[in-house]
Motif scaffolding. Structure first.
Motif, mmCIF file in Angstrom:
data_model
loop_
_atom_site.group_PDB
_atom_site.id
_atom_site.type_symbol
_atom_site.label_atom_id
_atom_site.label_comp_id
_atom_site.label_asym_id
_atom_site.label_seq_id
_atom_site.Cartn_x
_atom_site.Cartn_y
_atom_site.Cartn_z
ATOM 1 N N HIS B 34 105.435 65.141 44.285
ATOM 2 C CA HIS B 34 106.077 66.135 45.139
ATOM 3 C C HIS B 34 107.572 65.882 45.192
ATOM 4 O O HIS B 34 108.019 64.733 45.191
ATOM 5 C CB HIS B 34 105.524 66.051 46.572
ATOM 6 N N ILE B 91 101.741 61.816 46.419
ATOM 7 C CA ILE B 91 100.723 62.072 47.430
ATOM 8 C C ILE B 91 99.359 62.059 46.743
ATOM 9 O O ILE B 91 99.121 62.816 45.806
ATOM 10 C CB ILE B 91 100.951 63.425 48.136
ATOM 11 N N ARG B 92 98.462 61.194 47.262
ATOM 12 C CA ARG B 92 97.160 61.018 46.624
ATOM 13 C C ARG B 92 96.189 62.088 47.100
ATOM 14 O O ARG B 92 95.945 62.238 48.290
ATOM 15 C CB ARG B 92 96.617 59.629 46.931
ATOM 16 N N SER B 93 95.627 62.791 46.166
ATOM 17 C CA SER B 93 94.683 63.849 46.495
ATOM 18 C C SER B 93 93.352 63.269 46.937
ATOM 19 O O SER B 93 92.852 62.325 46.325
ATOM 20 C CB SER B 93 94.464 64.739 45.276
ATOM 21 N N GLY B 94 92.821 63.801 48.043
ATOM 22 C CA GLY B 94 91.501 63.390 48.473
ATOM 23 C C GLY B 94 91.463 62.083 49.215
ATOM 24 O O GLY B 94 90.437 61.675 49.723
ATOM 25 N N GLY B 95 92.577 61.416 49.294
ATOM 26 C CA GLY B 95 92.583 60.136 49.994
ATOM 27 C C GLY B 95 93.103 60.269 51.405
ATOM 28 O O GLY B 95 93.214 61.364 51.935
ATOM 29 N N SER B 96 93.419 59.151 51.996
ATOM 30 C CA SER B 96 93.938 59.174 53.361
ATOM 31 C C SER B 96 95.461 59.131 53.374
ATOM 32 O O SER B 96 96.072 58.865 54.379
ATOM 33 C CB SER B 96 93.396 57.975 54.145
ATOM 34 N N ASN B 97 96.033 59.423 52.227
ATOM 35 C CA ASN B 97 97.487 59.312 52.092
ATOM 36 C C ASN B 97 98.161 60.565 52.606
ATOM 37 O O ASN B 97 98.842 61.271 51.876
ATOM 38 C CB ASN B 97 97.856 59.066 50.631
ATOM 39 N N TYR B 98 97.939 60.865 53.884
ATOM 40 C CA TYR B 98 98.570 62.056 54.431
ATOM 41 C C TYR B 98 99.832 61.727 55.180
ATOM 42 O O TYR B 98 100.272 62.427 56.054
ATOM 43 C CB TYR B 98 97.592 62.829 55.325
ATOM 44 N N LYS B 99 100.412 60.590 54.875
ATOM 45 C CA LYS B 99 101.746 60.322 55.361
ATOM 46 C C LYS B 99 102.651 60.324 54.144
ATOM 47 O O LYS B 99 102.294 59.858 53.081
ATOM 48 C CB LYS B 99 101.811 58.956 56.046
ATOM 49 N N LEU B 100 103.809 60.887 54.314
ATOM 50 C CA LEU B 100 104.775 60.902 53.230
ATOM 51 C C LEU B 100 105.627 59.644 53.333
ATOM 52 O O LEU B 100 106.176 59.370 54.382
ATOM 53 C CB LEU B 100 105.663 62.146 53.312
ATOM 54 N N PHE B 102 108.879 58.198 52.168
ATOM 55 C CA PHE B 102 110.151 58.578 51.563
ATOM 56 C C PHE B 102 110.927 57.343 51.134
ATOM 57 O O PHE B 102 111.029 56.374 51.874
ATOM 58 C CB PHE B 102 111.007 59.362 52.562
#
Lengths: 112, 112
Positions: B34, B91-100, B102
């Motif tokens: 991204h 950003i990892r798809s499907g994982g818990s990586n919903y923090k960016l 930076f």
């Protein structure tokens, strides 16, 4: 469609006080994340909420807390303010997991 | 989280193309690349993202290396309004990586 809104835009507090910042996500977005931005540390993740549940938390002390309401609006609270808490606090919303995040303009907090 | 490496700053002339590089040698197969940018006194703004194939949108193009260890954000004709800090994020798809997460980003200066 209205963007992410944050209130207030500017805030001045003194050490020891507490502060509450508000974030209204884009309509339909269920995930809200909070970030702190300072010149020295850059953008740092605070926490993320999805459907009123905190799913992830960054490395910040317990003085930093947040919550999300049933309408997805979110608030973050900082208690016992320190000078180092002076920063731009940014809120971002997204539809769900790992989706594009849309940021608000931020709240500029100054601690004196 | 996989790390990204970007030059601290770059300079361009107005109406010329700009190629902003990003290295991500530890990228995993499910990491999306991204790009966000932050204009002065504003929150970060989504620019573009991709997984394996090159992507185009109204703002920019994203060229992804065949081994996915690097990518390049292309602004086809830079304008003064493109002057900003550009962030490359995984950003990892499907994982818990919903923090960016930076990094420092690349400060792009556009000369008239």
């Amino acid at each position: 469609k209205a963007g992410v809104t944050q209130t207030p835009r500017y805030l001045i507090k003194t050490r020891g006080q507490q502060v509450t910042l508000s974030c209204s996500p884009i309509s339909g977005h269920r995930s809200v994340s909070w970030y702190q931005q300072t010149p020295g540390q850059g953008l740092q993740f605070l926490f993320e909420y999805f459907s009123e549940t905190q799913r992830n938390k960054g490395n910040f002390p317990g003085r930093f807390s947040g919550r999300q309401f049933s309408n997805s609006r979110s608030e973050m609270n900082v208690s016992t303010l320190e000078l180092g808490d002076s920063a731009l606090y940014l809120c971002a919303s997204s539809w769900g997991y790992t989706d594009t995040q849309y940021f608000g303009p931020g709240t500029r907090l100054t601690v004196l | 989280d996989a790390k990204t490496t970007q030059p601290n700053s770059m300079e361009s002339n107005e109406e010329e193309p700009v190629h902003l590089p990003c290295n991500h040698s530890t990228i995993s197969g499910t990491d999306y690349i991204h790009w966000y940018r932050q204009l002065p006194s504003q929150g970060p703004e989504y620019v573009i993202h991709g997984l394996t194939s090159n992507v185009n949108n109204r703002m920019a193009s994203l060229a992804i290396a065949e081994d996915r260890k690097s990518s390049t954000l292309i602004l086809h004709r830079a304008t003064l309004r493109d002057a900003a800090v550009y962030y490359c994020i995984l950003i990892r798809s499907g994982g818990s990586n919903y923090k960016l997460t930076f990094g420092k980003g690349t400060l792009l200066t556009v000369n008239p």
